[in-house]
Every structure is written in structure tokens, then in C-alpha cells.
Design a protein around this motif. Sequence first.
Motif, PDB file in Angstrom:
ATOM      1  N   UNK A 168       0.815  -1.246  -0.189  1.00 30.26           N
ATOM      2  CA  UNK A 168      -0.088  -0.032  -0.085  1.00 30.26           C
ATOM      3  C   UNK A 168       0.933   1.399  -0.122  1.00 30.26           C
ATOM      4  N   UNK A 169       1.979   1.282   0.737  1.00 28.93           N
ATOM      5  CA  UNK A 169       2.855   2.353   0.710  1.00 28.93           C
ATOM      6  C   UNK A 169       3.395   2.536  -0.696  1.00 28.93           C
ATOM      7  N   UNK A 170       3.715   1.688  -1.189  1.00 28.53           N
ATOM      8  CA  UNK A 170       4.248   1.700  -2.732  1.00 28.53           C
ATOM      9  C   UNK A 170       3.221   2.249  -3.548  1.00 28.53           C
ATOM     10  N   UNK A 171       2.029   2.090  -3.459  1.00 32.23           N
ATOM     11  CA  UNK A 171       1.019   2.638  -4.323  1.00 32.23           C
ATOM     12  C   UNK A 171       0.732   4.132  -3.862  1.00 32.23           C
ATOM     13  N   UNK A 172       0.603   4.298  -2.636  1.00 31.15           N
ATOM     14  CA  UNK A 172       0.286   5.651  -2.069  1.00 31.15           C
ATOM     15  C   UNK A 172       1.282   6.442  -2.297  1.00 31.15           C
ATOM     16  N   UNK A 173       2.396   6.355  -1.654  1.00 36.97           N
ATOM     17  CA  UNK A 173       3.664   7.082  -1.640  1.00 36.97           C
ATOM     18  C   UNK A 173       4.777   6.863  -2.639  1.00 36.97           C
ATOM     19  N   UNK A 175       5.743   8.746  -5.031  1.00 35.96           N
ATOM     20  CA  UNK A 175       6.627   9.869  -5.120  1.00 35.96           C
ATOM     21  C   UNK A 175       7.806  10.059  -4.224  1.00 35.96           C
ATOM     22  N   UNK A 176       7.324   9.992  -2.661  1.00 35.87           N
ATOM     23  CA  UNK A 176       8.315  10.048  -1.618  1.00 35.87           C
ATOM     24  C   UNK A 176       9.321   8.879  -1.820  1.00 35.87           C
ATOM     25  N   UNK A 177       8.760   7.790  -2.084  1.00 36.90           N
ATOM     26  CA  UNK A 177       9.601   6.601  -2.147  1.00 36.90           C
ATOM     27  C   UNK A 177      10.683   6.574  -3.437  1.00 36.90           C
ATOM     28  N   UNK A 178      10.237   7.432  -4.258  1.00 31.57           N
ATOM     29  CA  UNK A 178      11.163   7.455  -5.436  1.00 31.57           C
ATOM     30  C   UNK A 178      12.365   8.585  -4.933  1.00 31.57           C
ATOM     31  N   UNK A 179      12.050   9.686  -4.056  1.00 35.88           N
ATOM     32  CA  UNK A 179      13.055  10.531  -3.665  1.00 35.88           C
ATOM     33  C   UNK A 179      13.994   9.819  -2.775  1.00 35.88           C
ATOM     34  N   UNK A 180      13.272   8.824  -1.751  1.00 34.21           N
ATOM     35  CA  UNK A 180      14.133   8.082  -0.989  1.00 34.21           C
ATOM     36  C   UNK A 180      15.067   7.018  -1.587  1.00 34.21           C
ATOM     37  N   UNK A 181      14.384   6.577  -2.762  1.00 32.73           N
ATOM     38  CA  UNK A 181      15.527   5.855  -3.578  1.00 32.73           C
ATOM     39  C   UNK A 181      16.744   6.586  -4.201  1.00 32.73           C
ATOM     40  N   UNK A 182      16.336   7.648  -4.419  1.00 31.07           N
ATOM     41  CA  UNK A 182      17.310   8.596  -5.036  1.00 31.07           C
ATOM     42  C   UNK A 182      18.396   8.967  -3.922  1.00 31.07           C
ATOM     43  N   UNK A 183      17.902   9.009  -2.895  1.00 33.32           N
ATOM     44  CA  UNK A 183      18.727   9.466  -1.811  1.00 33.32           C
ATOM     45  C   UNK A 183      19.612   8.183  -1.431  1.00 33.32           C
ATOM     46  N   UNK A 184      18.942   7.191  -1.401  1.00 35.38           N
ATOM     47  CA  UNK A 184      19.781   5.688  -1.339  1.00 35.38           C
ATOM     48  C   UNK A 184      20.894   5.696  -2.260  1.00 35.38           C
ATOM     49  N   UNK A 185      20.531   5.891  -3.544  1.00 39.22           N
ATOM     50  CA  UNK A 185      21.607   5.657  -4.504  1.00 39.22           C
ATOM     51  C   UNK A 185      22.436   6.688  -4.407  1.00 39.22           C
ATOM     52  N   UNK A 186      22.260   7.992  -3.979  1.00 38.10           N
ATOM     53  CA  UNK A 186      23.382   8.893  -3.888  1.00 38.10           C
ATOM     54  C   UNK A 186      24.326   8.615  -2.789  1.00 38.10           C
ATOM     55  N   UNK A 187      23.973   7.964  -1.713  1.00 35.85           N
ATOM     56  CA  UNK A 187      24.678   7.503  -0.550  1.00 35.85           C
ATOM     57  C   UNK A 187      25.628   6.492  -1.203  1.00 35.85           C
TER      58      UNK A 187
END
Length: 322
Positions: A168-173, A175-187
Motif C-alpha cells: 500500500x505504501x508503494x501505491x500511495x507514496x 513519489x516520496x519513495x522515489x525520492x528516498x530511492x534517489x537519496x539511497x543511490x546517492x549514498x
Amino acid sequence: MALGRARRSRPHGESTRLLPQASKLVELPYSSSEDDGDGDDGCSPAGDLDLPAAEWDPEMWWPVPPKPNAFSQCVRYLAFLWNLLFLLLGLLTLAVGVWGLLAKGSLQGERLALLGSDPMLLFVLAGLGASAVSLAGCLGALRSSPCLLRFFVGAVLAFAGLEVLGGLLLLVARRRLRDALRDALLLCLLRYQDEPDLQFLVDEVQRSLQCCGLGSYRDWETNPYFNCSAPGVQACSVPASCCLDPWQNGTIANTQCAFGALRLGDVAASTVVHTGGCVAQLSTWLHGQAGGIAAGAAVLVLLEAAGVLMALRCLETSRPEG
């Protein structure tokens, strides 16, 4: 003596009438407290209710649970083997995680602070959880323990609830998860040389998706080793996994194929390395694999449901503890 006194105090006619009654008194069975204690310990319902021994049935007062039929026995052994398989998989995952931590020295004092970001910690936690739950299922099915079976069912249902919540979080959030994934890849880019696991993961993603960096290959300038101001030989470079042809003569890996790529212009760099970022490629790949991901999630839910149903069947036929 009482009979004699009755004869002396009563007339002769009355004594003759008492004879039949006296014979009846003599014929009455004699009982005492000692005789009652010999045959009854005071704890059996037969003595309290004056039931004959032939009519006393212990199963009427303390019923014995019925023996499970052949189908129930098969379900119990199938549940044991089912959980044994997942127990072995959990132990294997745990062993891989512990081996990874020990091989990298992540459990040592100076690297213990970075343990939370170590990918091998996920293997350790997943292995511990799967092993504990599967062990409870194995012992519960083998010993017909209601306590262990209830723990197994509750743990599997909790895992299933977390999986549904994650979906459900994947469906609802998204955009936020995409930003979190980007931050994780940057790390991952920043700690590329510090963590061998992250380095392996980043290289595999860049090779398989034919990409470089997050948005473009120039994102590697944020890495302290690849930055053009770095003193090392890797300055103004990108990893070899970004190269269009990372092999030399088709057989030997060329680790210097991307040296100096950040000094080149975009057109010249495109002839040496992949210039597109991995975020867009990863999003495209995830959209393409949506069906496979959904099928994998459905299979996982079915496996969990089968384990729960077998445990509930074993719970119905299990003997009460104590």
C-alpha cells in the motif's frame, strides 16, 4: 441385645409379630466406614453417585481426545517438512549474512558504527526471523503444541500484514519513495569505495541497465575519489562499470576504461561511457517487471497462506497441554 429387651418388655403376642421384622433386620447388609474406604477413595464419581463398577466409565468424566485420522497425520508431517525447508533457507540466509559481516570486519570496533547501513545486516535479520518462525512451526507440528502453533500463525500473519502495508505504501507514496530511492543511490555513490557490497551492487546495476550515475554520468563528481580535485589516479573518472566496452580484447576486464571521462565533453564521453542516469532506467525496468513482481508477491502470499492453513489444521487436532 436390643431384640432380647424387646421380647422382655413386650407381651408374647407382640413378640411373635416382631419376628419377621427381626429377620429382615438381620438380613440387611452390614456396612461400616472402613468397608466404604476400602472400595472408594472418595474421589471417583462412581462412589459419590453409587454407580455400579460395571457402569463406571472413566471416559465419560475425563474424555480422551480422539486420535487424529490419516489425513490429519499427513497434514502434520507435511507442515513439519514445509517448515523444515524454510528453516534451512533461513539458516542459510543467516549464515551468508554473518559470513559477510565477518569477512568485511564489520563487527570490529572501528566499523561497528557503520553496521546499520551494511546490506549484510538485512540477511542476518531476515535469516533470524525466518529461522525462529520456521523452528516454531516445526516443533509445533511435530509435538502438536498449541502454544508454538499459535505463535507460528501469529508471526506469519504479522509478516503478511507488513507485506500488505508495504504494498500500500508503494501505491500511495510512490513519489516520496522515489525520492528516498534517489537519496539511497546517492549514498551509494558517496560510499562507493568504502563498502564492497555497495560497490558490487552499483556495478551490477550500471552494467545490467547500461547507465552511469543517478541522473547522468557527471553525478560521480560528488564522489571524493572521482572528483576532479581528488589527488588520486581516479580523479575525473567514473567506475569501469559505466564503460561501453569494459573488456580488453574481449576477455580481460579493463578497470581503466573510464579514466578521465569527466574531463571530456558530453559527445566525446558518450563514445566511452554510458551517459544516461540509472534512476530513469531503474524506473523503466521496475515498470516493465511489475507483472513479475506482482506474481512473486502472490506466490509468497500463497506460501504463507498454505503454512497458516496447515498450522490451523494441526491446531485443531492437537492435544491440550498439561
